[in-house]
Design a protein around this motif. Structure first.
Motif, PDB file in Angstrom:
ATOM      1  N   LEU A  73       0.757  -1.586   0.182  1.00 42.38           N
ATOM      2  CA  LEU A  73      -0.544   0.180  -0.103  1.00 42.38           C
ATOM      3  C   LEU A  73       0.794   1.225   0.119  1.00 42.38           C
ATOM      4  O   LEU A  73       0.537   2.241  -0.913  1.00 42.38           O
ATOM      5  CB  LEU A  73      -1.219   0.154   1.286  1.00 42.38           C
ATOM      6  N   LEU A  74       1.503   1.186   0.648  1.00 45.29           N
ATOM      7  CA  LEU A  74       2.641   2.476   0.765  1.00 45.29           C
ATOM      8  C   LEU A  74       3.133   2.656  -0.848  1.00 45.29           C
ATOM      9  O   LEU A  74       3.790   3.631  -1.460  1.00 45.29           O
ATOM     10  CB  LEU A  74       4.150   2.125   1.587  1.00 45.29           C
ATOM     11  N   GLY A  75       3.525   1.860  -1.103  1.00 43.60           N
ATOM     12  CA  GLY A  75       3.963   1.371  -2.633  1.00 43.60           C
ATOM     13  C   GLY A  75       2.964   2.438  -3.652  1.00 43.60           C
ATOM     14  O   GLY A  75       3.430   3.114  -4.698  1.00 43.60           O
ATOM     15  N   LEU A  76       1.927   1.707  -3.778  1.00 40.86           N
ATOM     16  CA  LEU A  76       0.785   2.434  -4.565  1.00 40.86           C
ATOM     17  C   LEU A  76       0.751   3.913  -3.459  1.00 40.86           C
ATOM     18  O   LEU A  76       0.467   4.435  -5.002  1.00 40.86           O
ATOM     19  CB  LEU A  76      -0.686   1.344  -4.256  1.00 40.86           C
ATOM     20  N   GLY A  77       0.658   4.032  -3.009  1.00 43.15           N
ATOM     21  CA  GLY A  77       0.699   5.201  -2.443  1.00 43.15           C
ATOM     22  C   GLY A  77       1.329   6.129  -2.663  1.00 43.15           C
ATOM     23  O   GLY A  77       1.806   7.547  -4.040  1.00 43.15           O
ATOM     24  N   ALA A  78       2.949   5.959  -3.054  1.00 42.49           N
ATOM     25  CA  ALA A  78       3.640   6.746  -3.817  1.00 42.49           C
ATOM     26  C   ALA A  78       3.816   6.825  -5.589  1.00 42.49           C
ATOM     27  O   ALA A  78       4.452   7.555  -5.978  1.00 42.49           O
ATOM     28  CB  ALA A  78       5.438   5.441  -3.520  1.00 42.49           C
TER      29      ALA A  78
END
Length: 394
Positions: free
Chosen positions: A201-206
């Motif tokens: 999810l952090l990767g998606l946000g980035a």
């Protein structure tokens, strides 16, 4: 790539305190997941065929490889999805490498597994592109060859001696993530479960925010593939529940999303075919389904011994196939024709991979792993001894 993992025999992980790092001697070794070895080998063959018959190159004497193989390339076009499959399986089996091991033993096991065949491949391919076939080397020299031997050459701003090494850099960074979880004592049932949600999810946000640096550091495109594989392992070992399946489906969806963004662009630029994103969504879902079927159903009990060798050959096949394969195609095709050249080149690559496995990996992997572990344990003990007076004063 699961690319660099030689086997998929999984040790029964005890439930005590939810830890995945209990001493390995406490539990017997579970039966080998032989069909996953076979699946990894199949993935390597698909990648090989993609690079030989679909990837944009002129070594068949045509403007693009697909022009030499107009019908076959319509299928081998999708061979690059073998990399996605490698990463899913890697997420599954890497917990085996971490289980029952201290940080030093984990690093030792990875060094012993990764480097012997890799060093041979770098030296062999380096000789080809620097000395024998410099037009393909595009100015690569000894400096880049030496940097590649570390496997950390991207951090030095150095190019890959062989383009396929980009996946090894992704794998290596994933191993460093697992190492961090071990050092932070987060490699537990709860820790892995939370991590498999937060990381993707952090990767998606980035990605959605357009933060390129964070996207790169978080490996946003590949994080859900690894995390999905990790959740398949959790289901395999600790059983089915709604939470684990929900996290797995989240990662399947994110993997499909990222693959659907990039793969159609690559299909057009590198092969010359238009492919709709939904095609890749289905492929990614199918890859997860295959790994699930071979690990979560009675198929996991299938024991075919020859598949262990197939799994062991996957890594050297992947390391050796691309540039040397292109050189062989370029030299053999004008005389033999494509229908003889392709199987001969594949046979040569598989034979070379077996020789590397038999005479390099098997004799060197365990001693190198043991020496690395011993060295790290010595450094760790020395570090504790030097720091102990400081810690006592505190």
């Amino acid at each position: 790539m699961a690319l660099p993992d030689s086997g998929t025999a999984l040790i029964d992980v005890p439930r005590q305190n939810g830890a995945l790092t209990q001493p390995a001697a406490q539990t017997p070794r579970a039966p080998r997941l032989a069909l996953l070895d076979g699946l990894r080998f199949l993935a390597a063959v698909l990648v090989l065929l993609y690079h030989y018959t679909a990837w944009r190159h002129e070594f068949w004497g045509t403007p693009m490889a697909k022009d030499a193989w107009p019908e076959l390339s319509k299928f081998t076009l999708y061979g690059n999805m073998g990399v996605q499959l490698f990463f899913i399986i890697s997420g599954f089996v890497i917990l085996l490498s971490a289980y029952g091991k201290s940080a030093s033993r984990f690093v030792g096991s990875r060094v012993g597994r990764l480097y012997p065949a890799y060093w041979v491949a770098v030296l062999a391919t380096g000789f080809l592109v620097i000395v024998m076939w410099p037009k393909l080397g595009e100015g690569r020299g000894i400096k880049e060859l030496l940097a590649n031997l570390t496997m950390f050459h991207p951090m030095m701003g150095m190019r890959h001696i062989d383009g396929v090494y980009w996946t090894l850099w992704i794998e290596l960074r994933f191993y460093l993530v697992i190492l961090a979880l071990i050092l932070l004592r987060l490699l537990t049932i709860r820790g892995v479960t939370v991590f498999a949600v937060v990381w993707p999810l952090l990767g998606l946000g980035a990605e959605l925010l357009g933060n390129g640096n964070a996207t790169y550091l978080l490996m946003a495109e590949y994080a859900p593939l690894f995390a999905g594989g990790m959740m398949l392992f959790m289901i395999y070992r600790f059983g089915h529940n709604l939470q684990r399946w929900s996290i797995l489906l989240l990662n399947v969806a994110l993997s499909a999303y990222f693959t659907g963004l990039k793969a159609p662009v690559e299909a057009m630029e590198l092969v010359g075919y238009h492919v709709a994103p939904w095609t890749y969504w289905l492929i990614v879902a199918g890859l997860f389904a295959c790994v699930a079927a071979l690990s979560l159903t009675p198929l996991r009990n299938v024991q075919w011994n020859f598949l262990a060798l197939a799994g062991a050959l996957t890594y050297p096949v992947y390391l050796l196939h691309q540039v040397w394969g292109w050189w062989l195609i370029d030299h053999l095709n004008p005389t033999l024709g494509k229908y003889l050249t392709l199987p001969i080149v594949m046979g040569i690559v598989f034979t070379a991979a077996y020789l590397v496995h038999r005479f390099v990996e098997r004799p060197l992997a365990k001693p190198l792993a043991a020496a690395t572990t011993k060295g790290l344990e010595f450094l760790g003990a020395r570090g504790k001894k030097l720091l102990s007076p400081v810690l006592q004063r505190r």
